[in-house]
Design an enzyme around this catalytic site. Sequence first.
Site, PDB file in Angstrom:
ATOM      1  N   LYS A  79       0.855  -1.193   0.000  1.00 26.28           N
ATOM      2  CA  LYS A  79       0.000   0.000   0.000  1.00 26.28           C
ATOM      3  C   LYS A  79       0.888   1.239   0.000  1.00 26.28           C
ATOM      4  CE  LYS A  79      -3.869   2.067   2.611  1.00 26.28           C
ATOM      5  NZ  LYS A  79      -4.767   1.900   3.793  1.00 26.28           N
ATOM      6  N   SER A 154      -9.620   1.886   3.002  1.00 28.88           N
ATOM      7  CA  SER A 154      -8.756   2.603   2.095  1.00 28.88           C
ATOM      8  C   SER A 154      -7.727   1.707   1.395  1.00 28.88           C
ATOM      9  CB  SER A 154      -8.000   3.710   2.853  1.00 28.88           C
ATOM     10  OG  SER A 154      -7.151   3.143   3.838  1.00 28.88           O
ATOM     11  N   SER A 178      -9.840  -0.450   7.350  1.00 22.73           N
ATOM     12  CA  SER A 178      -9.335  -0.311   5.982  1.00 22.73           C
ATOM     13  C   SER A 178      -8.617  -1.531   5.430  1.00 22.73           C
ATOM     14  CB  SER A 178      -8.409   0.904   5.895  1.00 22.73           C
ATOM     15  OG  SER A 178      -9.153   2.087   5.984  1.00 22.73           O
TER      16      SER A 178
END
Length: 512
Positions: A79, A154, A178
């Site tokens: 990420k 996210s 997330s």
Amino acid sequence: MSLLRSTAAELIQSLQTKKVSSVELTTTYLDQIKQQDARIQAFLHVDREAALKSAKAIDDKRAAGKEVGKLAGLPVAIKDVLCTQGVRTTCASKMLENFVPPYDATVITKLKQADAVLIGKTNMDEFAMGGSTENSAFHPTRNPWDTALVPGGSSGGAAACLAAGMAPLSIGTDTGGSIRQPAAFCGVSGLKPTYGRVSRYGLVAFASSLDQVGPMGHTAEDCAILLDVIAGHDAKDSTSANLAVPKYANSIAQPLAGLKLGIVKEHFGTGLNSEIAAAVQAAVQVYESLGAKVKEISLPHSKYGIATYYIIAPSEASSNLARYDGVHYGYRCEEKTMLAELAAEKASLESKNDKEGLRKLDNSLIRLYRKSRSEGFGPEVKRRIMLGTYTLSAGYYDAYYVKALKVRRLIRGDYDAAFKDVDFIVGPTTPSPAFKLGEKTDDPLAMYLEDLYTVTTNLAGVPGMSIPCGFTTSGLPIGLQMQSQPFDEERLLRAAHIYQQKTDWHNRRAPE
């Protein structure tokens, strides 16, 4: 089984037995990214040449008989919120569009020490603020099961790249759900470890008391393998727990006898999709068939979870993001244009003899801050900064922020009481399956309610996991959330593994 449909555990075995080389495996995933990512848009950055160079080095190391790491030759997606030396780390924000860290986050260091191949940086909601990965400054990510839908957020890029077969493992972060929410939407497994279990050094902060880095994979076993590598005390992170780390992958197959599961009665009220409720109940019955005892429990303060989270998280975000002003850090507006505009405004006010206007006019430094932040941050980040600044301001600090901290303690107390009676708390990960792109972008409250079942895990600091437990009639994945006592990830992973040995939801892959 094809490489792209294999689990990380199976691929590691193939690498160890030299059925496949890291170069062959990495090439396969890079080709899949080339073929699929124009449709999914899970990645922000892929460096094919660097990934293959890394894979070649690991193959050579193995061929020379040298000791290799636990993930030797296995591609892992990251990420884009973890600092990676020499690689752009943008947090999906224009504010950090050109930021190239001079150092590695501890998690990245550990992955490199384990000889993982870092295959790319994945898309996310800007600064990890959002529940759909639509808030990226660069492009939204799409759900591989239906590209008209969001992948969740996210960590939407980290989940979508797994579901689309573009990486066997990925790293996500979880501030209010997330990792777990996108795992549920994309039909993969994801674990938010206990706060302090994984170092946050080098993680670009959103809400420092809630953020946690965690593994994502197709199975609980894959998550255990990745957690083995990234967990552990780090002197560079003052919130890192100095506790022994179990060998998660080694114990994953050990049986758990006499399981006691707690079902939270507040989780099955208004707003829960009926197909999700049915899938979760069916999952509980699987555990019962294995001898588990099920008990209804209550987390009475969970109804305040969303309100509490959306006071504490924006408050911390407003403080953390204050550093991005175009002077100390981050994007800077075009100065010549800004100064020319300011001079024109001043001249106009002077010509009108507007003394009050001149008194309120910015000086050049204030205007630089204002314009850089206005242009550098997206709408959701601005919204949360304003919320947080308001709740921390004089006159409202006690009424909102301090009160939220007190409620947070009550929420943790609910968990402590519940875990005296049960081993794990199980329930839905999300109230609904993946929704359409754009469906909730104009309704922030509706978007925030997607975190209804996940935020209390972060507020309480306990570990939580989402694993696939079914599909809707329209073919969308459903997630089962499991929570355990702090630092009990070992048994949590074993409990998830037991379920996955009796079901096949985790073996299903999104259509290409």
